[in-house]
Design a protein around this motif. Structure first.
Motif, PDB file in Angstrom:
ATOM      1  N   ARG A   1       7.318  10.438  13.076  1.00  0.00           N
ATOM      2  CA  ARG A   1       7.544  10.343  10.880  1.00  0.00           C
ATOM      3  C   ARG A   1       7.209   9.190  10.533  1.00  0.00           C
ATOM      4  NH1 ARG A   1      13.971  10.590  10.221  1.00  0.00           N
ATOM      5  NH2 ARG A   1      13.442  12.134  11.326  1.00  0.00           N
ATOM      6  N   LYS A   2       6.905   8.422  11.535  1.00  0.00           N
ATOM      7  CA  LYS A   2       6.023   7.215  10.807  1.00  0.00           C
ATOM      8  C   LYS A   2       4.195   7.576  10.014  1.00  0.00           C
ATOM      9  CE  LYS A   2       9.342   3.592  11.440  1.00  0.00           C
ATOM     10  NZ  LYS A   2       9.800   2.049  12.481  1.00  0.00           N
ATOM     11  N   ALA A   3       4.024   8.540  10.556  1.00  0.00           N
ATOM     12  CA  ALA A   3       2.325   9.658  10.759  1.00  0.00           C
ATOM     13  C   ALA A   3       1.983   8.570   8.861  1.00  0.00           C
ATOM     14  CB  ALA A   3       1.973  10.653  10.487  1.00  0.00           C
ATOM     15  N   ALA A   4       0.795   8.382   8.876  1.00  0.00           N
ATOM     16  CA  ALA A   4       1.048   8.619   7.750  1.00  0.00           C
ATOM     17  C   ALA A   4       0.863   9.485   6.684  1.00  0.00           C
ATOM     18  CB  ALA A   4      -0.657   7.405   7.344  1.00  0.00           C
ATOM     19  N   ARG A   5       0.555   9.557   5.553  1.00  0.00           N
ATOM     20  CA  ARG A   5       0.664  10.937   4.566  1.00  0.00           C
ATOM     21  C   ARG A   5      -0.591  10.926   3.704  1.00  0.00           C
ATOM     22  NH1 ARG A   5       5.828   9.085   5.285  1.00  0.00           N
ATOM     23  NH2 ARG A   5       7.424  10.635   6.199  1.00  0.00           N
ATOM     24  N   TYR A   6      -1.160   9.925   3.748  1.00  0.00           N
ATOM     25  CA  TYR A   6      -2.947   9.880   3.331  1.00  0.00           C
ATOM     26  C   TYR A   6      -3.455   9.082   3.711  1.00  0.00           C
ATOM     27  CZ  TYR A   6      -0.049   5.888   2.441  1.00  0.00           C
ATOM     28  OH  TYR A   6       0.655   4.127   2.988  1.00  0.00           O
ATOM     29  N   ILE A   7      -4.834   9.171   3.994  1.00  0.00           N
ATOM     30  CA  ILE A   7      -5.330   8.623   4.244  1.00  0.00           C
ATOM     31  C   ILE A   7      -6.519   7.547   3.148  1.00  0.00           C
ATOM     32  CG2 ILE A   7      -7.663   8.140   5.892  1.00  0.00           C
ATOM     33  CD1 ILE A   7      -6.787  10.978   6.984  1.00  0.00           C
ATOM     34  N   VAL A   8      -6.256   6.063   3.628  1.00  0.00           N
ATOM     35  CA  VAL A   8      -6.962   5.365   3.030  1.00  0.00           C
ATOM     36  C   VAL A   8      -8.569   5.154   2.762  1.00  0.00           C
ATOM     37  CG1 VAL A   8      -6.954   2.829   2.483  1.00  0.00           C
ATOM     38  CG2 VAL A   8      -5.123   3.437   3.263  1.00  0.00           C
ATOM     39  N   PRO A   9      -9.296   5.398   1.944  1.00  0.00           N
ATOM     40  CA  PRO A   9     -10.392   5.076   2.272  1.00  0.00           C
ATOM     41  C   PRO A   9     -11.156   4.251   2.095  1.00  0.00           C
ATOM     42  CG  PRO A   9      -9.765   5.267  -0.020  1.00  0.00           C
ATOM     43  CD  PRO A   9      -8.892   4.944   0.580  1.00  0.00           C
ATOM     44  N   VAL A  10     -12.331   4.441   2.817  1.00  0.00           N
ATOM     45  CA  VAL A  10     -13.817   2.939   2.741  1.00  0.00           C
ATOM     46  C   VAL A  10     -14.226   3.420   1.525  1.00  0.00           C
ATOM     47  CG1 VAL A  10     -14.850   2.029   3.872  1.00  0.00           C
ATOM     48  CG2 VAL A  10     -14.163   3.088   5.393  1.00  0.00           C
TER      49      VAL A  10
ATOM     50  N   PHE B   1      -7.239  -1.409   7.470  1.00  0.00           N
ATOM     51  CA  PHE B   1      -6.622  -2.357   6.693  1.00  0.00           C
ATOM     52  C   PHE B   1      -5.130  -2.382   7.725  1.00  0.00           C
ATOM     53  CE2 PHE B   1      -9.134   0.347   3.939  1.00  0.00           C
ATOM     54  CZ  PHE B   1      -8.916  -0.605   2.785  1.00  0.00           C
ATOM     55  N   LYS B   2      -4.885  -3.544   7.750  1.00  0.00           N
ATOM     56  CA  LYS B   2      -3.594  -3.533   8.249  1.00  0.00           C
ATOM     57  C   LYS B   2      -2.297  -3.843   7.040  1.00  0.00           C
ATOM     58  CE  LYS B   2      -5.545  -4.216  12.424  1.00  0.00           C
ATOM     59  NZ  LYS B   2      -6.051  -4.984  13.785  1.00  0.00           N
ATOM     60  N   GLY B   3      -1.340  -3.650   6.979  1.00  0.00           N
ATOM     61  CA  GLY B   3       0.063  -4.581   7.000  1.00  0.00           C
ATOM     62  C   GLY B   3      -0.011  -4.217   5.415  1.00  0.00           C
ATOM     63  N   LEU B   4      -0.318  -2.894   5.045  1.00  0.00           N
ATOM     64  CA  LEU B   4      -0.552  -1.684   4.040  1.00  0.00           C
ATOM     65  C   LEU B   4       0.940  -2.434   3.044  1.00  0.00           C
ATOM     66  CD1 LEU B   4      -2.896   1.360   4.204  1.00  0.00           C
ATOM     67  CD2 LEU B   4      -2.937  -0.842   3.493  1.00  0.00           C
ATOM     68  N   ASN B   5       0.824  -2.823   1.678  1.00  0.00           N
ATOM     69  CA  ASN B   5       2.479  -2.464   0.548  1.00  0.00           C
ATOM     70  C   ASN B   5       2.684  -1.257   0.864  1.00  0.00           C
ATOM     71  OD1 ASN B   5       4.346  -2.562  -0.665  1.00  0.00           O
ATOM     72  ND2 ASN B   5       2.609  -3.886  -2.138  1.00  0.00           N
ATOM     73  N   VAL B   6       3.505   0.039   0.553  1.00  0.00           N
ATOM     74  CA  VAL B   6       3.436   1.379   0.431  1.00  0.00           C
ATOM     75  C   VAL B   6       4.977   0.900  -0.483  1.00  0.00           C
ATOM     76  CG1 VAL B   6       4.276   3.398   0.943  1.00  0.00           C
ATOM     77  CG2 VAL B   6       2.702   2.034   2.556  1.00  0.00           C
ATOM     78  N   ILE B   7       4.568   1.488  -2.192  1.00  0.00           N
ATOM     79  CA  ILE B   7       5.160   1.932  -3.096  1.00  0.00           C
ATOM     80  C   ILE B   7       6.099   3.794  -2.713  1.00  0.00           C
ATOM     81  CG2 ILE B   7       5.683   1.758  -5.533  1.00  0.00           C
ATOM     82  CD1 ILE B   7       3.380  -0.017  -5.581  1.00  0.00           C
ATOM     83  N   GLY B   8       7.526   3.661  -2.776  1.00  0.00           N
ATOM     84  CA  GLY B   8       8.015   5.138  -3.070  1.00  0.00           C
ATOM     85  C   GLY B   8       7.754   5.538  -1.485  1.00  0.00           C
ATOM     86  N   GLU B   9       8.120   7.001  -1.670  1.00  0.00           N
ATOM     87  CA  GLU B   9       8.396   7.140   0.146  1.00  0.00           C
ATOM     88  C   GLU B   9       8.199   8.865   0.235  1.00  0.00           C
ATOM     89  OE1 GLU B   9      12.312   7.176   1.194  1.00  0.00           O
ATOM     90  OE2 GLU B   9      13.262   8.297  -0.571  1.00  0.00           O
ATOM     91  N   GLY B  10       8.060   9.539   0.939  1.00  0.00           N
ATOM     92  CA  GLY B  10       8.134  11.014   1.625  1.00  0.00           C
ATOM     93  C   GLY B  10       6.342  11.216   0.953  1.00  0.00           C
ATOM     94  N   TRP B  11       6.539  12.261   0.474  1.00  0.00           N
ATOM     95  CA  TRP B  11       5.739  12.830  -0.033  1.00  0.00           C
ATOM     96  C   TRP B  11       4.691  12.380  -1.723  1.00  0.00           C
ATOM     97  CZ3 TRP B  11       3.553  17.540   2.437  1.00  0.00           C
ATOM     98  CH2 TRP B  11       4.175  17.732   3.458  1.00  0.00           C
ATOM     99  N   ASN B  12       5.767  11.040  -2.063  1.00  0.00           N
ATOM    100  CA  ASN B  12       5.185  10.324  -3.196  1.00  0.00           C
ATOM    101  C   ASN B  12       4.598   8.585  -2.844  1.00  0.00           C
ATOM    102  OD1 ASN B  12       5.368  12.657  -4.662  1.00  0.00           O
ATOM    103  ND2 ASN B  12       7.674  11.346  -5.704  1.00  0.00           N
ATOM    104  N   ALA B  13       4.176   8.929  -1.975  1.00  0.00           N
ATOM    105  CA  ALA B  13       4.288   7.366  -1.035  1.00  0.00           C
ATOM    106  C   ALA B  13       2.937   6.730  -1.270  1.00  0.00           C
ATOM    107  CB  ALA B  13       4.148   7.129   0.604  1.00  0.00           C
ATOM    108  N   VAL B  14       2.424   5.300  -1.968  1.00  0.00           N
ATOM    109  CA  VAL B  14       1.254   4.990  -2.601  1.00  0.00           C
ATOM    110  C   VAL B  14       1.066   4.105  -1.902  1.00  0.00           C
ATOM    111  CG1 VAL B  14      -0.399   4.273  -4.716  1.00  0.00           C
ATOM    112  CG2 VAL B  14       2.170   6.021  -4.661  1.00  0.00           C
ATOM    113  N   ALA B  15      -0.020   3.770  -1.296  1.00  0.00           N
ATOM    114  CA  ALA B  15      -0.274   2.835  -0.653  1.00  0.00           C
ATOM    115  C   ALA B  15      -0.769   1.766  -1.774  1.00  0.00           C
ATOM    116  CB  ALA B  15      -1.656   2.914   0.771  1.00  0.00           C
ATOM    117  N   VAL B  16      -0.879   0.167  -2.248  1.00  0.00           N
ATOM    118  CA  VAL B  16      -1.584  -0.560  -2.570  1.00  0.00           C
ATOM    119  C   VAL B  16      -2.397  -1.552  -1.897  1.00  0.00           C
ATOM    120  CG1 VAL B  16      -1.113  -2.910  -4.192  1.00  0.00           C
ATOM    121  CG2 VAL B  16       0.703  -1.103  -3.292  1.00  0.00           C
ATOM    122  N   ILE B  17      -4.137  -1.451  -1.984  1.00  0.00           N
ATOM    123  CA  ILE B  17      -5.274  -2.303  -0.949  1.00  0.00           C
ATOM    124  C   ILE B  17      -5.325  -3.272  -2.339  1.00  0.00           C
ATOM    125  CG2 ILE B  17      -6.999  -2.275   0.005  1.00  0.00           C
ATOM    126  CD1 ILE B  17      -5.997   0.727   0.003  1.00  0.00           C
TER     127      ILE B  17
END
Length: 420
Positions: free
Chosen positions: A21-30, A325-341
């Motif tokens: 379940r902890k699989a990413a719901r988005y992929i962080v870009p380079v 990217f390691k230890g990303l800060n994530v806002i929200g949950e589920g389909w609305n999860a947003v990573a902060v970089i």
């Protein structure tokens, strides 16, 4: 059409089977631009040739059927259609790959390297041939009008060959991955999902209690009867409207994967077999010898060249760090999860070095590509630019933060405001 049970499940039911379940719901870009390529999906929807009558099945039972599927041998033809609402990446694929690895044609890069070729699947329609015989033998071929690109995994070796340029690429397969059983997921050589099964596993691994999972009728794909599993977010604000997976009624193998955006229109990712055979492929499918006269590049050579360029400041250390990217800060949950970089130097896009600037190697074409996608936005967070595709969006603030996820522009701004 058989009256299938349309049983809704929650994350607990799904998680007991998939366990990821902890699989990413988005992929962080380079360098942000990678959001487009990172959503690569394979194989488009195929015209249904009739809805077969099948025994009733619940969503939970169908998920268990997928998880229990032990088919390790298959071959077939797959059609890939990806429409993320961005220009074709064909001309920029090499630039992005070179910017990430610190190599160019003059420094020994190979046009056969998977980093460059597989990025082309991020847009347009492609026909693939696939074959698998257990965890140690896979083949993926991308068919062109007058050329073919193939990646072959056979035991300890991974070969890639581009017939157009007559160049080959060779690498050693990761022994640790095979020992850990990761190869049993049947990932295509190169690490990109190459079948509807892989895409379905990613989607189910991401499902949680914010997800509705139901059985929505039947279909026939590549001449085989299938149930249709429908996955939808319960939340608003996601760019993903629904995911539909056609599952082989006999053996539980996903035959087709269709991801539709919440904005409507044609599917963003549509992947399905046109032909499929579950018999053992011929051993010749996994044999490869570079043709006479082909230029062969070893993966170790490219790695050494990339490290050399990094030391020469051709790829700044802070830019190279974007690759992991390691230890990303994530806002929200589920389909609305947003990573902060945090971007290198905290300068937003303005701080990314471009070719000719004397401080880096981000291709100018890539920067122009980003600029063309951007929308200026403001909020409590300050100001920034939102880069939009039909699936993955990213907000780059002027003070050097990136908010990225499969959410709408408004959801990104809300996440940025919340972070403040």
């Amino acid at each position: 059409m058989a009256p299938n049970d349309s049983a809704e499940t929650n994350g607990e039911a799904t998680g007991t089977v998939v366990g990821r379940r902890k699989a990413a719901r988005y992929i962080v870009p380079v360098a942000v631009a990678g959001v487009a390529a990172a959503t690569i999906g394979l194989v488009p929807a195929l015209a249904s040739s009739g809805d077969p009558e099948l025994p009733k099945i619940t969503a939970q039972e169908l998920i268990e059927k997928i998880a229990a599927s032990d088919e390790e041998q298959l071959s077939g033809t797959v059609k890939v259609s990806t429409d993320l609402g961005i220009p074709s990446l064909g001309g920029l694929a090499d630039s992005f790959a070179q910017g990430a690895t610190g190599t160019d044609k003059g420094n020994g890069a190979s046009s056969a390297a998977p980093e460059a070729k597989l990025m082309e699947l991020a847009s347009g329609t492609h026909t693939l041939r696939v074959a698998a015989d257990g965890p140690d033998k896979q083949r993926l071929s991308i068919l062109g009008e007058a050329s073919e690109y193939s990646i072959v995994h056979n035991g300890d070796d991974v070969w890639a060959y581009d017939s157009k340029s007559n160049e080959a690429y060779h690498a050693q397969a990761e022994q640790s991955d095979r020992a850990a059983g990761k190869a049993k997921e049947h990932k295509a050589p190169g690490g990109v999902p190459a079948t509807p099964k892989e895409l379905a596993e990613e989607a189910l691994a991401a499902a949680g209690d914010t997800t509705s999972v139901t059985v929505d009728g039947t279909a026939q794909v590549a001449g085989r009867d299938a149930y249709q599993l429908l996955i939808k977010p319960k939340q608003s604000g996601s760019t993903i409207g629904s995911i539909r997976v056609a599952v082989d009624a006999e053996n539980g193998v996903p035959l087709k994967f269709t991801l539709s955006p919440s904005s409507g229109g044609k599917a963003a990712i549509d992947a399905g077999f046109t032909k499929v055979d579950f018999d053992k492929p011929d051993a010749s499918s996994f044999a490869f010898t570079p043709p006479k006269g082909a230029k062969v590049t070893e993966a170790e050579e490219l790695q050494a060249e990339a490290e050399k360029n990094a030391k020469a400041d051709k790829v700044p250390e802070d830019l190279a760090a974007l690759e992991d990217f390691k230890g990303l800060n994530v806002i929200g949950e589920g389909w609305n999860a947003v990573a902060v970089i945090d971007t290198p130097g905290g300068e937003g896009l303005a701080g990314l070095p471009t070719e000719g600037s004397g401080s880096g190697d981000v291709p100018e074409g890539a920067m122009q590509f980003l600029d063309a996608l951007g929308d200026k936005v403001t909020g409590d967070f300050g100001s920034g630019t939102v880069f939009k595709t039909r699936l993955v969006n990213a907000l780059v603030t002027d003070d050097g933060k990136v908010y990225v996820g499969a959410v709408t522009k408004d959801a990104l701004v809300k996440a940025a405001n919340t972070a403040k």
